[in-house]
Design a protein around this motif. Structure first.
Motif, PDB file in Angstrom:
ATOM      1  N   GLY A 315      98.194  -5.695  85.602  1.00 54.05           N
ATOM      2  CA  GLY A 315      97.929  -6.502  84.421  1.00 54.05           C
ATOM      3  C   GLY A 315      97.604  -7.943  84.757  1.00 54.05           C
ATOM      4  N   PRO A 316      96.925  -8.627  83.842  1.00 53.98           N
ATOM      5  CA  PRO A 316      96.559 -10.033  84.065  1.00 53.98           C
ATOM      6  C   PRO A 316      97.794 -10.931  84.169  1.00 53.98           C
ATOM      7  CG  PRO A 316      95.357  -9.073  82.196  1.00 53.98           C
ATOM      8  CD  PRO A 316      96.435  -8.118  82.557  1.00 53.98           C
ATOM      9  N   GLN A 317      97.712 -11.947  85.003  1.00 50.46           N
ATOM     10  CA  GLN A 317      98.793 -12.916  85.137  1.00 50.46           C
ATOM     11  C   GLN A 317      98.840 -13.813  83.904  1.00 50.46           C
ATOM     12  OE1 GLN A 317     101.132 -13.838  87.511  1.00 50.46           O
ATOM     13  NE2 GLN A 317     101.716 -15.617  86.292  1.00 50.46           N
ATOM     14  N   TRP A 318     100.008 -13.893  83.275  1.00 54.76           N
ATOM     15  CA  TRP A 318     100.174 -14.796  82.140  1.00 54.76           C
ATOM     16  C   TRP A 318     100.277 -16.225  82.642  1.00 54.76           C
ATOM     17  CZ3 TRP A 318     104.512 -17.782  80.322  1.00 54.76           C
ATOM     18  CH2 TRP A 318     104.312 -18.342  79.058  1.00 54.76           C
ATOM     19  N   GLN A 319      99.523 -17.119  82.020  1.00 54.98           N
ATOM     20  CA  GLN A 319      99.515 -18.527  82.417  1.00 54.98           C
ATOM     21  C   GLN A 319      99.667 -19.438  81.201  1.00 54.98           C
ATOM     22  OE1 GLN A 319      95.796 -18.653  84.692  1.00 54.98           O
ATOM     23  NE2 GLN A 319      96.960 -18.430  86.581  1.00 54.98           N
ATOM     24  N   GLY A 320     100.472 -19.004  80.278  1.00 58.48           N
ATOM     25  CA  GLY A 320     100.758 -19.844  79.115  1.00 58.48           C
ATOM     26  C   GLY A 320      99.949 -19.528  77.874  1.00 58.48           C
ATOM     27  N   GLU A 321      99.154 -18.462  77.895  1.00 57.20           N
ATOM     28  CA  GLU A 321      98.351 -18.118  76.729  1.00 57.20           C
ATOM     29  C   GLU A 321      99.250 -17.725  75.546  1.00 57.20           C
ATOM     30  OE1 GLU A 321      96.033 -16.775  80.435  1.00 57.20           O
ATOM     31  OE2 GLU A 321      98.116 -16.750  79.715  1.00 57.20           O
ATOM     32  N   PRO A 322      98.774 -17.892  74.314  1.00 60.67           N
ATOM     33  CA  PRO A 322      99.544 -17.446  73.147  1.00 60.67           C
ATOM     34  C   PRO A 322      99.842 -15.947  73.252  1.00 60.67           C
ATOM     35  CG  PRO A 322      97.704 -18.832  72.477  1.00 60.67           C
ATOM     36  CD  PRO A 322      97.517 -18.558  73.933  1.00 60.67           C
ATOM     37  N   LEU A 323     101.058 -15.569  72.859  1.00 59.27           N
ATOM     38  CA  LEU A 323     101.478 -14.179  73.005  1.00 59.27           C
ATOM     39  C   LEU A 323     101.629 -13.454  71.677  1.00 59.27           C
ATOM     40  CD1 LEU A 323     104.130 -14.560  75.869  1.00 59.27           C
ATOM     41  CD2 LEU A 323     101.917 -13.405  76.000  1.00 59.27           C
ATOM     42  N   THR A 324     101.195 -14.080  70.603  1.00 57.31           N
ATOM     43  CA  THR A 324     101.304 -13.433  69.301  1.00 57.31           C
ATOM     44  C   THR A 324     100.575 -12.096  69.317  1.00 57.31           C
ATOM     45  OG1 THR A 324     101.390 -15.584  68.204  1.00 57.31           O
ATOM     46  CG2 THR A 324     100.867 -13.671  66.837  1.00 57.31           C
ATOM     47  N   GLY A 325     101.323 -11.040  69.008  1.00 58.07           N
ATOM     48  CA  GLY A 325     100.736  -9.705  69.008  1.00 58.07           C
ATOM     49  C   GLY A 325     100.512  -9.108  70.384  1.00 58.07           C
ATOM     50  N   LYS A 326     100.962  -9.790  71.446  1.00 63.14           N
ATOM     51  CA  LYS A 326     100.721  -9.331  72.809  1.00 63.14           C
ATOM     52  C   LYS A 326     102.019  -8.844  73.457  1.00 63.14           C
ATOM     53  CE  LYS A 326      96.383 -10.732  72.805  1.00 63.14           C
ATOM     54  NZ  LYS A 326      95.238  -9.782  72.927  1.00 63.14           N
ATOM     55  N   SER A 327     101.857  -8.050  74.512  1.00 65.76           N
ATOM     56  CA  SER A 327     103.004  -7.576  75.289  1.00 65.76           C
ATOM     57  C   SER A 327     102.982  -8.242  76.657  1.00 65.76           C
ATOM     58  CB  SER A 327     102.952  -6.063  75.446  1.00 65.76           C
ATOM     59  OG  SER A 327     101.761  -5.663  76.109  1.00 65.76           O
ATOM     60  N   ILE A 328     104.173  -8.454  77.213  1.00 62.38           N
ATOM     61  CA  ILE A 328     104.278  -9.090  78.526  1.00 62.38           C
ATOM     62  C   ILE A 328     105.433  -8.459  79.297  1.00 62.38           C
ATOM     63  CG2 ILE A 328     105.723 -10.999  77.644  1.00 62.38           C
ATOM     64  CD1 ILE A 328     104.355 -12.785  79.776  1.00 62.38           C
TER      65      ILE A 328
END
Length: 591
Positions: A315-328
């Motif tokens: 999966g893509p590396q999270w770098q502070g993007e908004p997470l509304t509706g997203k899974s991490i």
């Protein structure tokens, strides 16, 4: 002797004398006369290998294999050529074929070990070098290679034994002495390592590597002045090498001279711009000063200095993007304390709108972390990896959130033990008189500088003789051996086998802690566990604490219920225990 053998004898004489052109000419002449003369082709392939003409050498050896497929020497040399050419699979197959043809082929085992070693497969390298040594016990080079592979495989005690044996055969050998000192340091046998380095320094007083190593070891045992002196001498010897400045920075940091520490870390980085250790040290120095935002980026270098390679997750590396509706998916690293400390950031991402938050954690913490409502799924190593929009190291989240001291999510409790276990310990402890005070004294012995943060159990004896409190052991796994020698001298209650002290169970520890009036602990995972549960916790800190505890402060921005008791002199716990005792008397009196 026929004409061909005469020519081969002359060619070999040139070959052994280093007259390669003359030898090659004769070998080729023999082959022009008889293309199936395998000896000339074999020697020519060996010559080409010596010259570094690897592709031609491989072709020549393959031709010999067609002519004489049962000759183990040909397969061995073909493997050497493949290895030199970076063709790892073909090299391994060639060495293995040589061994199949001759199960007692010492050199083929050695070369296969060298191949595994170059690929970082040290456990297999050890097996091969061991076999080669068994076949030729008198070969000191093979024995040393075995020790080197053992060192790289983490079998330091076995490596130490071999280096000691080799030094009997080669007394005073510099390289062996350095390697012995190194494995002593890895096993934290610091005093013997110091003695060895100092003895070597008498012979080579300006040897840079000895001075650098010596400054590191002195800093590890807390001898600040000696660490500074050795580091400064290393800089005098090699002013353009960065390691000396990095070590000097660490020594100044131990002295609480953080400005000089930072200056030396910056100097090390200027000499080697990609010096991960110095960047990490500079970052944690800033964080120790309370400047978290300037430290998080350098803190990311922790993965570059770790002993084990960084884990990769899909999966893509999270770098502070908004997470509304997203899974991490957040994956844990380092120790239990780090996971407990940073778990708040998984909760924070859920509060900021993440649809699903998954945490891949250590198995020992999984049962406890499943109780956190903001975490949608707990994973352990080996579990199937669900698809997520993002993945990120848990310890990297505050970097992307730009967390400062003022914005640390500090609401507690954010952990809750299983209700049935909490009730079990409540019932059990209700029969004990006095205030219930949990005690934890020892951390993971593999933790860097554990000797400086852990506290001998006997140091707490004054607390255990009070009649108005009941000390309760929270210790699990390590440090348990200290209990028996003191069991008749004080009032220390030990939980039964259900506490799983020998193996460790954070759910049980949390359930027990939840029923205590106070926890007194060294800087271990128990400190973070008690703080996360919102239980009053007094944390006893070394002169140089981990960055998260800052300097001077008696409170913690991470845990509202924590109180910090600090060493004034490195290694001296007696005044700290006295301060705890005084505060305990006042607390009990006020209650």
């Amino acid at each position: 002797m026929d004409e061909v053998q005469v020519q081969l004898k002359a060619a070999l004489a040139h070959h052994q004398a280093g007259e390669l052109d003359q030898a090659a000419t004769i070998y080729q002449h023999v082959l022009d006369t008889n293309a199936r003369q395998w000896e000339a082709r074999y020697y020519l392939g060996t010559l080409q290998l010596q010259r570094g003409d690897l592709d031609q050498s491989i072709r020549t050896f393959l031709q010999v294999v067609q002519l004489q497929p049962e000759l183990p020497d040909v397969h061995n040399n073909l493997g050497v050529a493949y290895h030199a050419a970076g063709k790892w699979q073909e090299a391994g197959q060639s060495f293995e074929q040589a061994i199949r043809l001759n199960p007692h082929y010492e050199r083929a085992y050695f070369n296969l070990g060298s191949l595994f070693e170059s690929r970082g497969v040290f456990s297999e390298a050890v097996k091969c070098y061991q076999k080669a040594h068994d076949l030729s016990p008198g070969n000191l080079d093979t024995h040393q290679k075995l020790a080197d592979a053992l060192k790289s495989a983490g079998e330091w005690a076995r490596a130490e034994d071999i280096y000691r044996e080799l030094l009997v055969a080669k007394p005073g050998d510099f390289d062996l002495s350095m390697k012995l000192a190194y494995v002593l340091v890895l096993q934290r046998q610091y005093q013997e390592a110091i003695m060895l380095y100092e003895s070597m320094l008498k012979i080579s007083p300006d040897h840079y590597q000895i001075l650098v190593s010596l400054s590191y070891v002195y800093e590890a045992v807390g001898n600040i002045d000696a660490a500074i002196e050795a580091a400064e001498r290393s800089i005098q010897v090699a002013p353009t090498q960065p390691e000396g400045y990095n070590n000097l920075g660490n020594a100044f940091k131990l002295k609480h001279d953080l400005e000089n520490a930072s200056e030396n870390f910056r100097k090390a980085i200027s000499l080697r711009p990609d010096f991960a250790m110095a960047e990490f040290n500079l970052a944690t120095t800033r964080m120790l000063q309370g400047n978290l935002q300037d430290g998080w980026r350098g803190y990311e270098r922790r993965t570059d200095i770790a002993a084990s390679p960084q884990q990769q997750y899909p999966g893509p590396q999270w770098q502070g993007e908004p997470l509304t509706g997203k899974s991490i998916c957040l994956w844990c690293e380092q120790g239990f304390g780090d996971t407990l400390l940073f778990l708040r950031f998984a909760i924070e991402l859920k509060k900021r709108g993440a649809a699903r938050v998954l945490v891949l954690c250590q198995p020992e913490l999984a049962a406890l972390l499943k109780q956190v409502p903001e975490i949608d799924q707990i994973l352990k190593a080996g579990d199937p990896q669900p698809e997520c929009d993002y993945q990120c190291a848990l310890l990297s989240v505050p970097f992307y959130l730009e967390t400062s001291l003022e914005t640390i999510p500090a609401a507690v409790p954010f952990l809750q033990p299983p209700a049935d276990r909490q009730q079990y310990w409540a019932s059990l402890l209700s029969d004990l008189p006095g205030a219930k005070v949990g005690l934890n004294w020892c951390g993971n012995p593999d933790f860097p500088k554990n000797e400086l943060r852990s506290i001998p159990l006997e140091s707490f004896l004054p607390l255990g003789k009070r009649e108005d409190i009941q000390l309760i052991s929270l210790q699990q796994v390590s440090g348990l051996e200290q209990i028996e020698a003191l069991q008749n001298e004080w009032n220390l209650w030990q939980p039964g086998p259900e506490y799983q002290a020998d193996t460790g169970d954070f759910s049980e520890t949390a359930a027990l802690i939840q029923n205590l009036d106070l926890v007194i602990t060294a800087d271990t995972a128990v400190a973070h566990l008690a703080g996360s549960l919102g239980v009053p916790v007094w944390i006893l800190l070394s002169r140089l604490p981990e960055w998260r505890w800052l300097l001077e402060r008696k409170d913690s921005p991470w845990y509202p219920t924590a109180r910090l008791f600090r060493q004034s002199v490195l290694g001296d716990w007696e005044p700290v225990i006295q301060a705890v005792q005084t505060e305990l008397e006042q607390t009990l009196r006020s209650n």
